[in-house]
Design an enzyme around this catalytic site. Structure first.
Site, PDB file in Angstrom:
ATOM      1  N   CYS A 196      -6.834   0.807  20.295  1.00 44.95           N
ATOM      2  CA  CYS A 196      -5.442   0.542  20.698  1.00 44.95           C
ATOM      3  C   CYS A 196      -4.754   1.846  21.135  1.00 44.95           C
ATOM      4  O   CYS A 196      -5.093   2.387  22.168  1.00 44.95           O
ATOM      5  CB  CYS A 196      -4.698  -0.189  19.580  1.00 44.95           C
ATOM      6  SG  CYS A 196      -3.169  -0.923  20.163  1.00 44.95           S
ATOM      7  N   TYR A 197      -3.805   2.386  20.348  1.00 44.56           N
ATOM      8  CA  TYR A 197      -3.205   3.686  20.704  1.00 44.56           C
ATOM      9  C   TYR A 197      -4.319   4.721  20.880  1.00 44.56           C
ATOM     10  O   TYR A 197      -4.274   5.557  21.779  1.00 44.56           O
ATOM     11  CB  TYR A 197      -2.238   4.115  19.593  1.00 44.56           C
ATOM     12  CG  TYR A 197      -1.554   5.450  19.804  1.00 44.56           C
ATOM     13  CD1 TYR A 197      -0.308   5.524  20.407  1.00 44.56           C
ATOM     14  CD2 TYR A 197      -2.153   6.635  19.376  1.00 44.56           C
ATOM     15  CE1 TYR A 197       0.328   6.754  20.590  1.00 44.56           C
ATOM     16  CE2 TYR A 197      -1.529   7.863  19.551  1.00 44.56           C
ATOM     17  CZ  TYR A 197      -0.285   7.914  20.157  1.00 44.56           C
ATOM     18  OH  TYR A 197       0.336   9.129  20.334  1.00 44.56           O
ATOM     19  N   HIS A 218      -8.037  -4.668  18.512  1.00 39.90           N
ATOM     20  CA  HIS A 218      -8.298  -4.185  17.146  1.00 39.90           C
ATOM     21  C   HIS A 218      -9.599  -4.804  16.651  1.00 39.90           C
ATOM     22  O   HIS A 218      -9.621  -5.979  16.285  1.00 39.90           O
ATOM     23  CB  HIS A 218      -7.139  -4.564  16.229  1.00 39.90           C
ATOM     24  CG  HIS A 218      -5.911  -3.754  16.497  1.00 39.90           C
ATOM     25  ND1 HIS A 218      -5.628  -2.578  15.845  1.00 39.90           N
ATOM     26  CD2 HIS A 218      -4.909  -3.929  17.397  1.00 39.90           C
ATOM     27  CE1 HIS A 218      -4.504  -2.068  16.307  1.00 39.90           C
ATOM     28  NE2 HIS A 218      -4.043  -2.872  17.259  1.00 39.90           N
ATOM     29  N   SER A 258       1.807  -6.432 -14.559  1.00 39.67           N
ATOM     30  CA  SER A 258       2.446  -7.685 -14.163  1.00 39.67           C
ATOM     31  C   SER A 258       1.588  -8.898 -14.489  1.00 39.67           C
ATOM     32  O   SER A 258       2.033 -10.025 -14.342  1.00 39.67           O
ATOM     33  CB  SER A 258       2.687  -7.654 -12.654  1.00 39.67           C
ATOM     34  OG  SER A 258       1.426  -7.707 -11.993  1.00 39.67           O
ATOM     35  N   GLY A 259       0.334  -8.655 -14.908  1.00 41.36           N
ATOM     36  CA  GLY A 259      -0.575  -9.783 -15.141  1.00 41.36           C
ATOM     37  C   GLY A 259      -1.352 -10.132 -13.887  1.00 41.36           C
ATOM     38  O   GLY A 259      -2.257 -10.955 -13.910  1.00 41.36           O
ATOM     39  N   GLY A 260      -1.001  -9.502 -12.769  1.00 42.82           N
ATOM     40  CA  GLY A 260      -1.724  -9.738 -11.522  1.00 42.82           C
ATOM     41  C   GLY A 260      -3.000  -8.917 -11.479  1.00 42.82           C
ATOM     42  O   GLY A 260      -3.221  -8.038 -12.323  1.00 42.82           O
ATOM     43  N   VAL A 261      -3.819  -9.189 -10.483  1.00 36.42           N
ATOM     44  CA  VAL A 261      -5.134  -8.534 -10.436  1.00 36.42           C
ATOM     45  C   VAL A 261      -5.012  -7.016 -10.243  1.00 36.42           C
ATOM     46  O   VAL A 261      -5.736  -6.247 -10.877  1.00 36.42           O
ATOM     47  CB  VAL A 261      -6.056  -9.205  -9.374  1.00 36.42           C
ATOM     48  CG1 VAL A 261      -5.455  -9.233  -8.023  1.00 36.42           C
ATOM     49  CG2 VAL A 261      -7.414  -8.535  -9.320  1.00 36.42           C
ATOM     50  N   ASP A 262      -4.059  -6.557  -9.435  1.00 34.27           N
ATOM     51  CA  ASP A 262      -3.995  -5.113  -9.141  1.00 34.27           C
ATOM     52  C   ASP A 262      -3.701  -4.286 -10.391  1.00 34.27           C
ATOM     53  O   ASP A 262      -4.437  -3.353 -10.715  1.00 34.27           O
ATOM     54  CB  ASP A 262      -2.915  -4.808  -8.092  1.00 34.27           C
ATOM     55  CG  ASP A 262      -3.121  -5.575  -6.809  1.00 34.27           C
ATOM     56  OD1 ASP A 262      -4.254  -6.045  -6.591  1.00 34.27           O
ATOM     57  OD2 ASP A 262      -2.164  -5.713  -6.025  1.00 34.27           O
ATOM     58  N   SER A 263      -2.600  -4.647 -11.085  1.00 35.20           N
ATOM     59  CA  SER A 263      -2.246  -3.805 -12.234  1.00 35.20           C
ATOM     60  C   SER A 263      -3.273  -3.974 -13.351  1.00 35.20           C
ATOM     61  O   SER A 263      -3.537  -3.025 -14.091  1.00 35.20           O
ATOM     62  CB  SER A 263      -0.830  -4.091 -12.728  1.00 35.20           C
ATOM     63  OG  SER A 263      -0.667  -5.450 -13.022  1.00 35.20           O
ATOM     64  N   THR A 264      -3.890  -5.152 -13.462  1.00 35.82           N
ATOM     65  CA  THR A 264      -4.878  -5.338 -14.530  1.00 35.82           C
ATOM     66  C   THR A 264      -6.130  -4.497 -14.238  1.00 35.82           C
ATOM     67  O   THR A 264      -6.667  -3.843 -15.128  1.00 35.82           O
ATOM     68  CB  THR A 264      -5.245  -6.829 -14.692  1.00 35.82           C
ATOM     69  OG1 THR A 264      -4.042  -7.563 -14.781  1.00 35.82           O
ATOM     70  CG2 THR A 264      -6.076  -7.067 -15.922  1.00 35.82           C
ATOM     71  N   GLU A 318     -10.982  -3.983  13.953  1.00 35.27           N
ATOM     72  CA  GLU A 318     -10.987  -3.940  12.488  1.00 35.27           C
ATOM     73  C   GLU A 318     -10.366  -5.169  11.835  1.00 35.27           C
ATOM     74  O   GLU A 318     -10.472  -5.335  10.627  1.00 35.27           O
ATOM     75  CB  GLU A 318     -10.269  -2.664  12.004  1.00 35.27           C
ATOM     76  CG  GLU A 318      -8.758  -2.605  12.233  1.00 35.27           C
ATOM     77  CD  GLU A 318      -8.356  -2.160  13.635  1.00 35.27           C
ATOM     78  OE1 GLU A 318      -9.166  -2.327  14.568  1.00 35.27           O
ATOM     79  OE2 GLU A 318      -7.226  -1.676  13.815  1.00 35.27           O
ATOM     80  N   LYS A 354      -6.945  -5.543  -1.332  1.00 33.60           N
ATOM     81  CA  LYS A 354      -7.112  -6.592  -2.341  1.00 33.60           C
ATOM     82  C   LYS A 354      -8.573  -7.031  -2.492  1.00 33.60           C
ATOM     83  O   LYS A 354      -9.054  -7.233  -3.595  1.00 33.60           O
ATOM     84  CB  LYS A 354      -6.232  -7.783  -1.953  1.00 33.60           C
ATOM     85  CG  LYS A 354      -6.152  -8.888  -2.951  1.00 33.60           C
ATOM     86  CD  LYS A 354      -5.325  -8.523  -4.156  1.00 33.60           C
ATOM     87  CE  LYS A 354      -3.882  -8.851  -3.977  1.00 33.60           C
ATOM     88  NZ  LYS A 354      -3.013  -8.338  -5.015  1.00 33.60           N
ATOM     89  N   GLY A 402      -1.395   2.906  16.663  1.00 34.39           N
ATOM     90  CA  GLY A 402      -0.142   3.518  16.211  1.00 34.39           C
ATOM     91  C   GLY A 402       1.027   2.960  16.973  1.00 34.39           C
ATOM     92  O   GLY A 402       0.849   2.376  18.042  1.00 34.39           O
TER      93      GLY A 402
END
Ligand code: XMP
Length: 602
Positions: A78-79, A166, A219-225, A168, A369, A51
């Protein structure tokens, strides 16, 4: 289902911890840092995230003391590491000399518990200014770095662990092994999978949408599709209406390509709106990146609402669908304790308001992603769609820098002189450039100038990587480093007043198209995660012109990234092709990792 709780103290990577645990097929939830211990009784293990605050500040977020008595394994990062020590009476303080940013070697003192099966020396990734200054009682040191004696500590009896680094992020080579070790200590069952996610999400969509319909911004991108396909699976294609807005900031001939892809992916209900005039009008004379982002995001909603009116849709019967993924939320400062890095277009105030009213549905908002791509593959989307390079919602608008005039921070000449003295023996010289870009450091946003490094002979990426990291860490007025693609003797630099105009965007589209074709032709497209081409209103040795900055990166989920070390011959050839464009006076290559840089410049 067995589960692990990640207490979110606002770190940029808090949610990434949950992503990593899910990769190990264990279900994990992010919860508020101040959650009472009794609500954590059903969890098999607890993690305190990093954090941006300091544990010794009165107002900083603390965890419920009773968590230490729950009898389950605990890991502080970390924090979280500092908090764990602080809660048990140890001193934590700020120590500039001991701060560590970037890759750090750690000596493993005890390869047991969390560190089971590790080597004697491990590369870990650090980002901290505060340190644990004494060992809490009952703890042993399990790992130390040159600057941090108590970099990793353990109470083996209670199964409590604290690590300053970190684990992760992918830069910590054995991070996944450590997490697996922690899960083993928690004795948790592996019950989570992408198939399970799809199954649960389809049910959740049905429940949330009820008998309404969804108006989806695509948008044609992977996320919105992927979000669209999930919504369609749950509701049926006829109840999901797609709106594709051409902002004027798309890539070369993108509108036609996107339309084709979306129709092929099954969008029967697709509406395309050319709103480029509205966008250029709204952004006239705007220089500030955050203001740009806000205007673009707000306009998405305005356009969408206008279409709702035109089509006479009853707003009470529709929800707004978005393909938001987790980094969009966290970087916009959208979780309780996170600092704002930049406002993503789907997190502007108008949308936040709709979210509060329960009028937005975002089926993949918890994913990164890499997980979205897995969902896409699992649901049968074509490979070229799933593996497209990501493209930001505000498009080329955030890759076309705007400026009123040149900007140098106070005292820059002294810093530049000091840097040049320091690196003289390497044969490299440095110039601070008179404009600014966004970065992220220690969980906070920065807006600073880039440092241009002039390399004389061979390009040694490893050396440049180290030098760039070191110079940015040591000099607070810069947050990025660039190199020349071809050596240019810089005599003058001009920054001309520039904002977003169709002419500048066309120039950027052409440059971006050259880059896109070039990486495909040379078959390096798949080695690169994302390749922003940036246009800066910086004119080198000529009164009017612009500079192209190449920003190819390698990443897994956009929270951290490394610059892509392009072969020198390729870089020079690409530079020559770009220099043929009318109005381009220089081509630079961005050698900044994330952090301290962000992937996009604005
Ligand atoms: P940064 O620049 O923050 O970007 O390192 C991380 C990833 O997010 C993308 N990005 C956006 N995506 N809307 C989006 O849909 C946005 O406003 C936005 N801003 C950045 C960026 O391209 C990178 O993949």
């Amino acid at each position: 289902m067995d589960k692990i709780a990640v207490l979110d103290f606002g770190g940029q990577y808090a949610h990434l911890i949950a992503n990593r645990i899910r990769r190990l097929n264990v279900y994990s939830e992010i919860v508020d840092a101040d959650i009472p211990a009794e609500k954590l009784k059903d969890y098999k293990g607890i993690i305190f995230s990093g954090g941006p605050q300091s544990v010794y500040d009165i107002d900083s977020i603390k965890a419920d003391e009773a968590i230490l008595d729950l009898g389950v394994p605990l890991l502080g990062i970390c924090y979280g590491h500092q908090l764990l020590a602080f809660m048990q009476g140890s001193e934590v303080r700020h120590d500039k000399q001991s701060s560590e940013f970037g890759l750090t070697n750690m000596k493993v003192k005890k390869a047991e518990g969390l560190f089971k099966s590790l080597d004697d020396e491990e590369v870990v990734w650090m980002s901290h200014g505060d340190i644990v200054a004494e060992l809490p009682s009952g703890y042993e040191v399990i790992g130390s770095t040159e600057k941090g004696e108590w970099a990793a500590i353990a109470n083996f009896e209670k199964n409590f662990y604290g690590v300053q680094f970190h684990l992760e992020v992918t830069h910590t080579k054995s991070g996944m092994q450590m997490l697996q070790n922690f899960l083993d200590l928690c004795q948790v069952k592996k019950e989570w999978s992408i198939e399970k996610f799809i199954e649960n999400e389809v049910k959740a969509i049905e429940k949330k949408v009820g008998d309404k319909k969804v108006f989806m911004l695509v948008s044609g991108g992977v996320d919105s599709t992927v979000a669209f396909v999930l919504l369609s699976r749950a509701l049926g294609a006829e109840r999901v209406y797609g709106l594709f807005v051409d902002t004027g900031f798309l890539r070369w001939k993108e509108r036609e390509k996107v339309e084709k892809t979306l129709r092929n992916a099954g969008f029967t209900n697709l509406h395309v709106k050319d709103a480029s005039n509205e966008y250029y009008e709204a952004l006239k004379g705007i220089f500030d990146p955050e203001l740009k982002r806000k205007i673009i995001g707000d306009l998405f909603i305005e356009v969408q609402q206008k279409i709702v009116e035109e089509l006479q849709l009853d707003p009470n019967e529709w929800l707004l669908g978005q393909g938001t993924i987790y980094p969009d939320t966290i970087e916009s400062g959208g979780t309780k304790h996170a600092a704002k890095i930049k406002t993503h277009h789907n997190r502007v105030e108008a949308i936040e308001k709709l979210i509060e009213e329960g009028k937005v549905i975002e089926p993949i908002a918890q994913l990164y992603k890499d997980e979205v791509r897995k969902v896409g593959e699992e649901m049968g989307l074509p490979k070229e769609m799933v593996w497209r390079h990501p493209f930001p919602g505000p498009g080329l608008a955030v890759r076309c820098l705007c400026a009123k005039e040149e900007f140098y921070p106070e005292g820059y000449a002294v810093v530049e002189g000091k840097i040049n003295d320091e690196i003289e023996k390497t044969g490299i010289s440095a110039r601070i450039l008179p404009l600014q870009s966004v970065g992220v450091q220690g969980d906070y946003r920065t807006y600073r100038n880039p440092l241009l490094l002039k390399i004389n002979d061979s390009l040694d990426w490893k050396m440049i990587n180290q030098l760039a990291t070191q110079l940015i860490n040591q000099n607070e007025i810069v947050n990025r480093a660039l190199v020349h693609c071809r050596p240019v003797e810089i005599e003058h630099m001009y920054v001309n007043e520039s904002f977003l105009t169709p002419e500048r965007i066309e120039l950027l589209q052409k440059a971006d198209d050259i880059v896109d074709n070039f990486i495909k032709e040379n078959k390096i497209n798949d080695d690169i995660w994302q390749f922003p081409t940036v246009l800066a209103p910086l004119s080198v040795n000529s009164a009017r012109g612009e500079t192209v900055i190449l920003r190819p990166v390698q990443s897994e989920e956009a929270m951290t990234a490394n610059f892509y070390p392009m072969q020198k011959a390729l870089l020079e050839e690409l530079c020559d092709r770009l220099m043929e464009l009318d109005g381009i006076t220089a081509v630079f290559f961005d050698v900044t990792n994330k952090p301290p840089g962000t992937i996009e410049w604005e």
